[in-house]
Design a protein around this motif. Structure first.
Motif, PDB file in Angstrom:
ATOM      1  N   TYR A 174     -37.418  41.029  -1.213  1.00 25.44           N
ATOM      2  CA  TYR A 174     -36.649  42.166  -1.693  1.00 25.44           C
ATOM      3  C   TYR A 174     -35.646  42.543  -0.614  1.00 25.44           C
ATOM      4  N   GLN A 175     -34.625  43.262  -1.022  1.00 24.52           N
ATOM      5  CA  GLN A 175     -33.626  43.699  -0.055  1.00 24.52           C
ATOM      6  C   GLN A 175     -33.721  45.196   0.154  1.00 24.52           C
ATOM      7  N   THR A 176     -33.336  45.634   1.350  1.00 24.37           N
ATOM      8  CA  THR A 176     -33.255  47.067   1.618  1.00 24.37           C
ATOM      9  C   THR A 176     -31.878  47.366   2.173  1.00 24.37           C
TER      10      THR A 176
END
Length: 172
Positions: A90-92
């Motif tokens: 996932y990206q933040t």
């Protein structure tokens, strides 16, 4: 008590305990703390903006609007998100979600005509109504951001428009 009855009692107890755990889990799942506790790394900043601060999320939090009141999700979506979390895929920050369609927001915020009356609070002397755009119908998210600073969509072309306090000009 014979052996068969003992097994029936054990199975009944296990079923009752599992049922109670499922009910409790579903209730906890509806609470905003669930999002930040179970998947705390990617969700913590969003929970914090809901819990306090000057973002629209905090306004919703103070009004007891829970995450799932706006972020409706399916079991398959939640399973996908859990898989991404467990694998670290996932990206933040998380990608921006265009939740604020007019129909979606007006479920809680009344009629569009009522919102148009709020422009008296906005009036910058230009006579422009930000809820009546010549660009056609815009999603509420075009200006109103929940977990980040709201932005004045019109400001790139209408530089003279006063940016509301606590907001930013679009594109900045």
């Amino acid at each position: 008590m014979n052996k068969r009855n003992k097994w029936l009692v054990i199975i009944a107890v296990v079923v009752i305990v599992l049922a109670a755990a499922v009910v409790a889990g579903l209730k906890w799942h509806e609470q905003p703390s669930f999002c930040s506790t179970l998947c705390h790394k990617p969700m913590a900043p969003y929970y914090e903006t809901w819990k306090s601060g000057d973002m629209l999320a905090a306004v919703h939090g103070k009004a007891d609007v829970a995450c799932l009141d706006c972020h409706e999700s399916t079991i398959s979506q939640q399973a996908s998100e859990a898989f991404k979390y467990v694998t670290g895929n996932y990206q933040t920050p998380l990608p921006f979600v265009k939740l604020g369609t007019k129909e979606f927001c007006l479920r809680c915020h009344g009629s569009y005509e009522e919102l148009g009356k709020t422009t008296a609070d906005y009036d910058d002397g230009s006579g422009r109504n930000p809820h009546d755009s010549h660009n056609g119908e815009l999603g509420c998210y075009s200006c109103h951001r929940v977990h980040e600073q709201s932005q004045l969509f019109c400001s790139p072309c209408h530089a003279s428009m006063e940016v509301p306090s606590g907001w930013k000009a679009a594109g900045k």
